[in-house]
Design a protein around this motif. Structure first.
Motif, PDB file in Angstrom:
ATOM      1  N   VAL A 126       6.251  35.922  10.601  1.00  0.00           N
ATOM      2  CA  VAL A 126       7.167  36.781   9.857  1.00  0.00           C
ATOM      3  C   VAL A 126       7.508  38.027  10.664  1.00  0.00           C
ATOM      4  O   VAL A 126       6.623  38.676  11.233  1.00  0.00           O
ATOM      5  N   LEU A 127       8.794  38.345  10.686  1.00  0.00           N
ATOM      6  CA  LEU A 127       9.269  39.594  11.271  1.00  0.00           C
ATOM      7  C   LEU A 127      10.011  40.368  10.201  1.00  0.00           C
ATOM      8  O   LEU A 127      10.958  39.859   9.601  1.00  0.00           O
ATOM      9  N   LEU A 128       9.588  41.604   9.945  1.00  0.00           N
ATOM     10  CA  LEU A 128      10.280  42.479   9.007  1.00  0.00           C
ATOM     11  C   LEU A 128      11.164  43.433   9.799  1.00  0.00           C
ATOM     12  O   LEU A 128      10.765  43.924  10.852  1.00  0.00           O
ATOM     13  N   VAL A 129      12.364  43.687   9.282  1.00  0.00           N
ATOM     14  CA  VAL A 129      13.310  44.574   9.943  1.00  0.00           C
ATOM     15  C   VAL A 129      13.678  45.690   8.981  1.00  0.00           C
ATOM     16  O   VAL A 129      14.212  45.432   7.893  1.00  0.00           O
ATOM     17  N   ASP A 130      13.385  46.910   9.363  1.00  0.00           N
ATOM     18  CA  ASP A 130      13.753  48.071   8.547  1.00  0.00           C
ATOM     19  C   ASP A 130      15.179  48.475   8.913  1.00  0.00           C
ATOM     20  O   ASP A 130      15.428  48.997   9.994  1.00  0.00           O
ATOM     21  N   LEU A 156      14.883  50.045  15.632  1.00  0.00           N
ATOM     22  CA  LEU A 156      16.060  49.166  15.530  1.00  0.00           C
ATOM     23  C   LEU A 156      17.276  49.806  16.175  1.00  0.00           C
ATOM     24  O   LEU A 156      18.146  49.111  16.716  1.00  0.00           O
ATOM     25  N   ALA A 157      17.357  51.123  16.142  1.00  0.00           N
ATOM     26  CA  ALA A 157      18.502  51.826  16.724  1.00  0.00           C
ATOM     27  C   ALA A 157      18.630  51.537  18.216  1.00  0.00           C
ATOM     28  O   ALA A 157      19.751  51.394  18.731  1.00  0.00           O
ATOM     29  N   ASN A 194      14.270  54.835  11.802  1.00  0.00           N
ATOM     30  CA  ASN A 194      14.190  56.247  11.445  1.00  0.00           C
ATOM     31  C   ASN A 194      15.606  56.818  11.396  1.00  0.00           C
ATOM     32  O   ASN A 194      16.584  56.047  11.347  1.00  0.00           O
ATOM     33  N   SER A 195      15.733  58.117  11.430  1.00  0.00           N
ATOM     34  CA  SER A 195      17.042  58.754  11.269  1.00  0.00           C
ATOM     35  C   SER A 195      18.019  58.396  12.392  1.00  0.00           C
ATOM     36  O   SER A 195      19.230  58.582  12.232  1.00  0.00           O
ATOM     37  N   LYS A 196      17.523  57.909  13.515  1.00  0.00           N
ATOM     38  CA  LYS A 196      18.414  57.515  14.606  1.00  0.00           C
ATOM     39  C   LYS A 196      19.359  56.386  14.189  1.00  0.00           C
ATOM     40  O   LYS A 196      20.436  56.232  14.758  1.00  0.00           O
ATOM     41  N   LEU A 197      18.946  55.628  13.186  1.00  0.00           N
ATOM     42  CA  LEU A 197      19.785  54.519  12.729  1.00  0.00           C
ATOM     43  C   LEU A 197      21.067  55.031  12.076  1.00  0.00           C
ATOM     44  O   LEU A 197      22.080  54.327  12.049  1.00  0.00           O
ATOM     45  N   ALA A 198      21.043  56.244  11.544  1.00  0.00           N
ATOM     46  CA  ALA A 198      22.257  56.838  10.970  1.00  0.00           C
ATOM     47  C   ALA A 198      23.312  57.037  12.050  1.00  0.00           C
ATOM     48  O   ALA A 198      24.517  56.903  11.798  1.00  0.00           O
TER      49      ALA A 198
END
Length: 222
Positions: free
Chosen positions: A101-105, A127-128, A160-164
């Motif tokens: 299993v791989l979870l992706v936020d 993820l960013a 984290n916030s970098k994804l924004a």
């Protein structure tokens, strides 16, 4: 690819008793003839191995067949309805059943990352990094090992916030005149995450994506 699921997984009723839907349909093409089949709810043939660590889950089955991961996006336009809770617990249950299993936020707030006991603010690779690499037409493979964190029985890609900032880049790409004219020459803004997850599909049985409550391009990507 021209073969029936039962052909490369003869013990399907034994190895895959846990389905997320009571029935599903699939179409296959073999010997030039098309056929359609429906598999009913399966009765488990064996007791799942509970507590299997990530490094040792179901290695026999993984060697038996090369397959693509099942990817599920958990999303809802309302906050506080249990998206992160569902993602984390479903991942834990699948891992306990011996699945990779791989979870992706996929939420800049990093709620799933917090559930997995990581501090979003302290993470350098998330993820960013992977999505920015696709947007920059560089090699996201360089961040694969750095962005994936090994949790207790589960791997996960934090956020984290970098994804924004990635979300803003996706909007800018969508609004660009070249994109509207279909002349981007790169990855469409709706398929950036698809390009990222292609790197992991052969390594996992399930990839679960936890989305935020905003129906933005990040959610559309998922």
């Amino acid at each position: 690819n021209g073969c029936c699921f039962a052909d490369f997984c003869p013990n399907f009723r034994t190895y895959s008793p846990y389905l997320l839907a009571p029935t599903f349909r699939y179409s296959i093409k073999k010997g030039g003839q098309s056929c359609r089949s429906e598999l009913e709810t399966l009765t488990p043939g064996i007791t799942p191995r509970v507590g299997v660590s990530y490094s040792g889950f179901n290695s026999h089955e993984r060697k038996r067949v090369h397959r693509m991961a099942i990817i599920l996006a958990i999303t809802n336009s309302k906050g506080g309805v249990g998206k992160t809770t569902t993602c984390a617990n479903l991942g834990a249950a699948l891992s306990a059943a011996g699945k990779a299993v791989l979870l992706v936020d996929n939420d800049p707030q990093g709620d799933l990352t917090k559930v997995m006991r990581s501090d979003p603010k302290s993470l350098k690779y998330t993820l960013a990094n992977l999505m920015n690499a696709v947007l920059d037409d560089t090699e996201p493979e360089l961040f694969v090992n750095r962005a994936v964190i090994e949790g207790a029985g589960i791997h996960y890609i934090p956020a984290n916030s970098k994804l924004a900032g990635v979300s803003s880049r996706l909007v800018a790409l969508q609004m660009s005149s070249r994109y509207r004219g279909g002349e981007t020459g790169g990855t469409p803004c709706e398929l950036v995450m698809a390009r990222v997850l292609e790197l992991f599909q052969s390594q996992y049985d399930y990839i679960l994506i936890d989305c935020g409550h905003s129906m933005d391009l990040l959610t559309i990507n998922a």
